[in-house]
Design an enzyme around this catalytic site. Structure first.
Site, mmCIF file in Angstrom:
data_model
loop_
_atom_site.group_PDB
_atom_site.id
_atom_site.type_symbol
_atom_site.label_atom_id
_atom_site.label_comp_id
_atom_site.label_asym_id
_atom_site.label_seq_id
_atom_site.Cartn_x
_atom_site.Cartn_y
_atom_site.Cartn_z
ATOM 1 C CG ASP A 106 -1.907 1.145 1.193
ATOM 2 O OD1 ASP A 106 -2.037 1.795 0.122
ATOM 3 O OD2 ASP A 106 -2.543 1.409 2.231
ATOM 4 C CG ASP A 117 -3.244 4.690 -4.075
ATOM 5 O OD1 ASP A 117 -2.394 4.328 -3.233
ATOM 6 O OD2 ASP A 117 -4.436 4.352 -4.002
#
Ligand SMILES: *[C@@H]1O[C@H](CO)[C@@H](O)[C@H](O)[C@H]1NC(C)=O
Ligand SMILES: *[C@@H]1O[C@H](CO)[C@@H](O)[C@H](O)[C@H]1NC(C)=O
Ligand SMILES: *[C@@H]1O[C@H](CO)[C@@H](O)[C@H](O)[C@H]1NC(C)=O
Length: 458
Positions: A141, A338
């Site tokens: 992440d 992201d």
């Protein structure tokens, strides 16, 4: 038509792995390619959700719809993060850590929304924790910092594929005291009997609470001692069988920050593919890399902002004010890269201009109804190949990254419906998502502050 203006797009008809049924396997993959690494380089295999999760979907369309629902939950969680850091929403309002309640987070449980029942995380690596190392899948992440694993004794742990990490079996497990810099770097912490407790909530209903400790982390054949990680005794969020999360954000507690990585990079394999790629730290940046400035937001050091200057369709610049991509004085806006968001989000006006330009260039293609995030779809069931205008990202100094057509014409079902895979957002924050990053090695050069994109390097 020039090579960069139009892309010949072969319609790969989906034979999705909906019929395959590999599960998140407790055994390490036997296909691990032991890549030669130098001593200052760390490499570990990276897997897509598809390659690990037994899917319950019976057709590709329902799989796509669940991905899009999950994606909306992800974006919501990133925007919550921005609100907490910048827009003076008090963290303590949203993230109570109740004193005296033994690892209980009742208040947080009420915020669970349906999206999180789909499970968080799109890409995973197998990581060793402790000494001797217990192997576990961790979600990768870039949108968060704190590393954690589910940890015995569990007050509330969700199901995971591997056994829950047992601190008693590890010689390197060491609780952090409250006055350590790691403990003080946490956004939400509490001191109990001079041991550091942490809490992270992800804004989509997922959270983890437990002891903040140091442990040995093993990636591939290399290990790093004394990495601060959360030993989570109370965890919610169905991280689809993964044991926890490897935080790759820009904050001081993230894994790259803690190991002083000069750079890290990943290549996100096709979501529908079962092949593995790699997550690498300190590897060298290839010469054909398209680079862009890596910008930090001083209000929020977790996110990696990129200096996007424009977008083009079929070689023509889309008319967009540059301010649409910039971080303003208050810390709002900007464009982040992201790993966990699927579909690139753009401010509504920017999206509309891009979409209109793309629609003008695809007037001859039969259209289909839009669905959820997508308003521009095509019925290509009778076609073998189509030409679509190339969509490119533009960066300072005339640099540009033409996207492969399959990174913006994505299949919705297995009947030949394809959609233009960008979406509008009411927020001022834009997000470059993983669908647009597929098949590209994305390098975060933390020393020279550059984001690099290396096409076809998985
Ligand atoms: C990466 O390189 C830096 C600087 O040379 C070094 O301090 C660090 O330990 C290296 N990290 C890894 C994981 O090898
Ligand atoms: C607090 O720590 C001491 C020594 O580390 C230990 O003996 C005691 O049992 C702990 N108390 C609680 C409530 O955990
Ligand atoms: C797509 O077009 C074909 C004809 O080319 C048609 O048979 C089919 O029903 C259409 N599909 C949808 C979803 O509209």
């Amino acid at each position: 038509m020039g090579f960069l203006l139009y892309a010949l797009f072969s319609l790969f008809f989906i034979s999705p792995s909906v019929s395959s049924s590999r599960t998140l396997a407790p055994e390490p993959s036997k296909t691990t390619q032991e890549k030669e690494t130098t001593s200052s380089e760390l490499t570990v295999e990276l897997h897509s959700r598809t390659s690990l999760q037994k899917t319950t979907h019976t057709d590709y369309k329902s799989l796509t719809l669940s991905r899009l629902q999950r994606d909306s939950a992800r974006v919501k969680s990133l925007l919550t993060r921005v609100d907490l850091a910048i827009n003076s929403v008090s963290a303590s309002d949203l993230k109570p850590l109740e004193t005296g309640s033994e690892f209980k987070s009742e208040a947080l449980q009420s915020s669970v929304i349906s999206g999180s029942s789909q499970g968080s995380g799109e890409y995973f690596s197998r990581v060793g924790i402790g000494k001797p190392a217990s192997q576990a899948y961790l979600v990768l992440d870039t949108g968060s910092d704190v590393n954690w694993v589910q940890c015995a004794p569990c007050a509330d742990c969700y199901q995971q594929a591997d056994p829950i990490f047992e601190p008693a079996t590890s010689a390197s497990f060491s609780p952090l005291t409250c006055n350590t810099k790691q403990c003080r770097s946490l956004d939400v912490s509490e001191c109990r009997n001079n041991t550091c407790l942490y809490e992270v909530s992800y804004g989509d209903g997922s959270y983890t609470v437990g002891d903040f400790v140091t442990e040995t982390i093993t990636l591939g054949s290399a290990s790093v001692d004394d990495v601060a990680i959360g030993c989570g005794h109370n965890n919610e969020g169905l991280f689809i069988g993964a044991a926890g999360l490897l935080g790759l954000g820009g904050g001081s507690l993230s894994f790259p920050s803690q190991i002083n990585a000069k750079s890290f990079s990943y290549c996100l394999v096709d979501r529908d593919s079962e092949s593995a790629s790699t997550l690498e730290f300190n590897s060298t940046i290839p010469p054909n890399t398209v680079t862009a400035p890596l910008i930090r937001n001083h209000q929020l050091d977790t996110f990696y902002y990129v200096g996007l200057t424009g977008l083009s369709v079929g070689g023509e610049q889309v008319s967009i004010p540059e301010s649409a991509f910039q971080i303003d004085e208050s810390g709002n806006g900007g464009v982040i890269v992201d790993s966990g968001t699927a579909i690139t989000r753009l401010q509504t006006d920017v999206y509309n201009s891009l979409r209109d330009a793309f629609a003008r260039g695809t007037k001859d293609l039969p259209s289909a109804n839009g669905i959820t995030l997508f308003d521009t779809c095509y019925n290509l069931s009778s076609r073998g190949n189509v030409e679509v205008p190339t969509v490119s990202f533009h960066f300072p100094d005339g640099k540009s990254l033409p996207l492969p057509a399959k990174n913006y014409m994505v299949p919705l079902d297995s009947e030949g419906t394809f959609c233009f895979a960008f979406a509008p957002t009411a927020s001022s924050l834009s997000i470059i998502g993983n669908v647009q990053q597929q098949g590209t090695r994305v390098v975060y050069d933390l020393v020279d502050s550059l984001v690099g994109f290396v096409p076809d390097k998985c």
